[in-house]
Design a protein around this motif. Structure first.
Motif, mmCIF file in Angstrom:
data_model
loop_
_atom_site.group_PDB
_atom_site.id
_atom_site.type_symbol
_atom_site.label_atom_id
_atom_site.label_comp_id
_atom_site.label_asym_id
_atom_site.label_seq_id
_atom_site.Cartn_x
_atom_site.Cartn_y
_atom_site.Cartn_z
ATOM 1 N N MET A 66 -9.870 -3.791 1.269
ATOM 2 C CA MET A 66 -11.134 -3.027 0.471
ATOM 3 C C MET A 66 -10.605 -1.721 -0.176
ATOM 4 N N PRO A 67 -10.372 -0.787 0.896
ATOM 5 C CA PRO A 67 -9.951 0.430 0.494
ATOM 6 C C PRO A 67 -8.833 0.387 -0.576
ATOM 7 N N GLU A 68 -7.615 -0.361 -0.516
ATOM 8 C CA GLU A 68 -6.608 -0.447 -1.451
ATOM 9 C C GLU A 68 -7.173 -1.016 -2.730
ATOM 10 N N GLY A 69 -8.046 -2.174 -2.852
ATOM 11 C CA GLY A 69 -8.548 -2.821 -3.977
ATOM 12 C C GLY A 69 -9.440 -1.791 -4.686
ATOM 13 N N ARG A 70 -10.307 -0.921 -4.042
ATOM 14 C CA ARG A 70 -11.048 0.161 -4.551
ATOM 15 C C ARG A 70 -10.093 1.300 -5.239
ATOM 16 N N GLU A 71 -9.336 1.725 -4.781
ATOM 17 C CA GLU A 71 -8.246 2.711 -5.286
ATOM 18 C C GLU A 71 -7.625 2.058 -6.593
ATOM 19 N N ARG A 72 -6.918 1.016 -6.326
ATOM 20 C CA ARG A 72 -6.438 0.165 -7.469
ATOM 21 C C ARG A 72 -7.121 0.058 -8.784
ATOM 22 N N LEU A 73 -8.311 -0.375 -8.558
ATOM 23 C CA LEU A 73 -9.412 -0.726 -9.368
ATOM 24 C C LEU A 73 -9.850 0.383 -10.107
ATOM 25 N N GLU A 74 -9.675 1.396 -9.485
ATOM 26 C CA GLU A 74 -10.025 2.782 -10.410
ATOM 27 C C GLU A 74 -9.255 3.256 -11.397
ATOM 28 N N LEU A 75 -7.830 2.901 -10.619
ATOM 29 C CA LEU A 75 -6.644 3.512 -11.436
ATOM 30 C C LEU A 75 -6.359 2.492 -12.599
ATOM 31 N N ALA A 76 -6.759 1.240 -12.452
ATOM 32 C CA ALA A 76 -6.645 0.061 -13.684
ATOM 33 C C ALA A 76 -7.447 0.601 -14.505
ATOM 34 N N LEU A 77 -8.594 0.798 -14.363
ATOM 35 C CA LEU A 77 -9.630 1.210 -15.362
ATOM 36 C C LEU A 77 -9.347 2.423 -16.118
ATOM 37 N N ALA A 78 -8.638 3.490 -15.622
ATOM 38 C CA ALA A 78 -8.301 4.558 -16.307
ATOM 39 C C ALA A 78 -6.922 4.476 -16.846
ATOM 40 N N ALA A 79 -6.208 3.173 -16.641
ATOM 41 C CA ALA A 79 -4.857 3.287 -17.055
ATOM 42 C C ALA A 79 -4.866 3.419 -18.633
ATOM 43 N N ARG A 80 -3.647 4.182 -19.073
ATOM 44 C CA ARG A 80 -3.309 3.934 -20.418
ATOM 45 C C ARG A 80 -2.136 3.451 -21.005
ATOM 46 N N THR A 81 -1.363 2.946 -20.175
ATOM 47 C CA THR A 81 0.085 2.355 -20.928
ATOM 48 C C THR A 81 0.308 1.308 -19.762
ATOM 49 N N TYR A 82 1.244 0.326 -20.248
ATOM 50 C CA TYR A 82 1.766 -0.835 -19.608
ATOM 51 C C TYR A 82 2.349 -0.426 -18.058
ATOM 52 N N ALA A 83 2.818 0.811 -18.189
ATOM 53 C CA ALA A 83 3.752 1.199 -16.968
ATOM 54 C C ALA A 83 2.532 1.533 -15.856
ATOM 55 N N ASP A 84 1.421 2.134 -16.472
ATOM 56 C CA ASP A 84 0.448 2.455 -15.410
ATOM 57 C C ASP A 84 -0.213 1.090 -14.727
ATOM 58 N N LEU A 85 -0.145 0.112 -15.564
ATOM 59 C CA LEU A 85 -0.904 -1.128 -15.040
ATOM 60 C C LEU A 85 0.297 -2.138 -14.103
ATOM 61 N N ASP A 86 1.409 -1.994 -14.693
ATOM 62 C CA ASP A 86 2.603 -2.785 -13.981
ATOM 63 C C ASP A 86 2.454 -2.006 -12.366
ATOM 64 N N ALA A 87 2.545 -0.888 -12.307
ATOM 65 C CA ALA A 87 2.729 -0.296 -11.236
ATOM 66 C C ALA A 87 1.627 -0.751 -10.094
ATOM 67 N N LEU A 88 0.562 -1.290 -10.664
ATOM 68 C CA LEU A 88 -0.707 -1.593 -9.663
ATOM 69 C C LEU A 88 -0.705 -3.032 -9.254
ATOM 70 N N VAL A 89 0.174 -3.810 -9.915
ATOM 71 C CA VAL A 89 0.221 -5.352 -9.663
ATOM 72 C C VAL A 89 1.745 -5.692 -9.080
ATOM 73 N N ALA A 90 2.683 -4.554 -9.192
ATOM 74 C CA ALA A 90 4.165 -4.908 -8.819
ATOM 75 C C ALA A 90 4.276 -5.617 -7.553
ATOM 76 N N ASP A 91 3.625 -5.430 -6.717
ATOM 77 C CA ASP A 91 3.853 -6.023 -5.298
ATOM 78 C C ASP A 91 3.153 -7.293 -5.315
ATOM 79 N N LEU A 92 2.037 -7.774 -6.300
ATOM 80 C CA LEU A 92 1.340 -8.825 -6.220
ATOM 81 C C LEU A 92 1.803 -10.189 -7.325
#
Length: 228
Positions: free
Chosen positions: A32-58
């Motif tokens: 849950m803490p990992e999910g909340r942290e990544r969700l906040e980063l996803a909503l603030a993402a500006r580029t594909y690089a920002d988003l790819d880093a959040l799901v690279a291990d998924l």
């Protein structure tokens, strides 16, 4: 940084990653803490690089809009591209073969764990139709529901975040009461309603106290059945 990584993303790409992260938390792949942290980063993402880093291990990297959209899960495809070969065998995956919910004389009630395909037709006569979606799965981001309302009422009971757009519903003596937003939350579907109501009413609303009590009772019954 490659040209693609530097490209700006929009709400559709952010929502896709939010959906993947929510499923990863539900599957136990993220805490849950990992999910909340990544969700906040996803909503603030500006580029594909920002988003790819959040799901690279998924999951594999997020496709760009220039990639073949048919490679995406049906939930992330445009509505006119969801009925693809091998996925249109069941009613509801083509506008020519919608899932039909009909109440000509008796009431028709959909409740519990069920799936909403992209094309649904709801018709009432003397009976009413109730779609309880609190445990339902939306198969696509946009669901088009054709309404043919008679004397019976049509009720949609929706989870938090689901949205309804009903500006293409024509009214007779019946009323149209939409008590949910017209813009969905990230990762939630939009129900586009078209058609008409005559004598009965069309209501789309969130769960009330009784709905939540019935939901808990269904869940307890399923749990007891599993433990028996």
């Amino acid at each position: 940084m490659t040209e693609r990584n530097a490209m700006r993303v929009g709400d559709a790409e952010r929502d896709q990653v939010v959906d993947l992260l929510q499923h990863a938390v539900g599957d136990g792949r993220l805490t849950m803490p990992e999910g909340r942290e990544r969700l906040e980063l996803a909503l603030a993402a500006r580029t594909y690089a920002d988003l790819d880093a959040l799901v690279a291990d998924l999951t594999p990297v997020l496709p760009s809009m220039a990639d073949d959209v048919t490679a995406l899960h049906p939930f992330n495809r445009p509505l006119d591209q969801v009925a693809l070969p091998g996925e249109s065998r069941q009613p509801g995956w083509s506008p020519d073969d919608p899932l039909v919910i009909s109440a000509p004389f008796d009431d028709d009630r959909r409740v519990g764990e069920w799936s909403l395909p992209p094309y649904i037709r709801v018709s009432t006569g003397l009976g009413g139709a109730t779609l309880v979606c609190l445990e339902a799965t939306a198969e696509t981001r946009v669901i088009r529901i054709e309404v043919a309302g008679g004397a019976g009422d049509i009720r949609l009971i929706l989870p938090a975040g689901w949205a309804v757009r009903a500006d293409r519903i024509s009214k007779g003596l019946g009323g149209v009461h939409i008590r949910v937003p017209d813009r969905p939350a990230p990762g939630a579907p939009l129900l586009e309603l078209i058609g008409s109501v005559t004598l009965g009413s069309l209501v789309a609303r969130p769960a009330n106290v009784i709905d939540r009590w019935l939901l808990r009772r269904r869940q307890r019954r399923r749990q007891r059945a599993l433990e028996a």
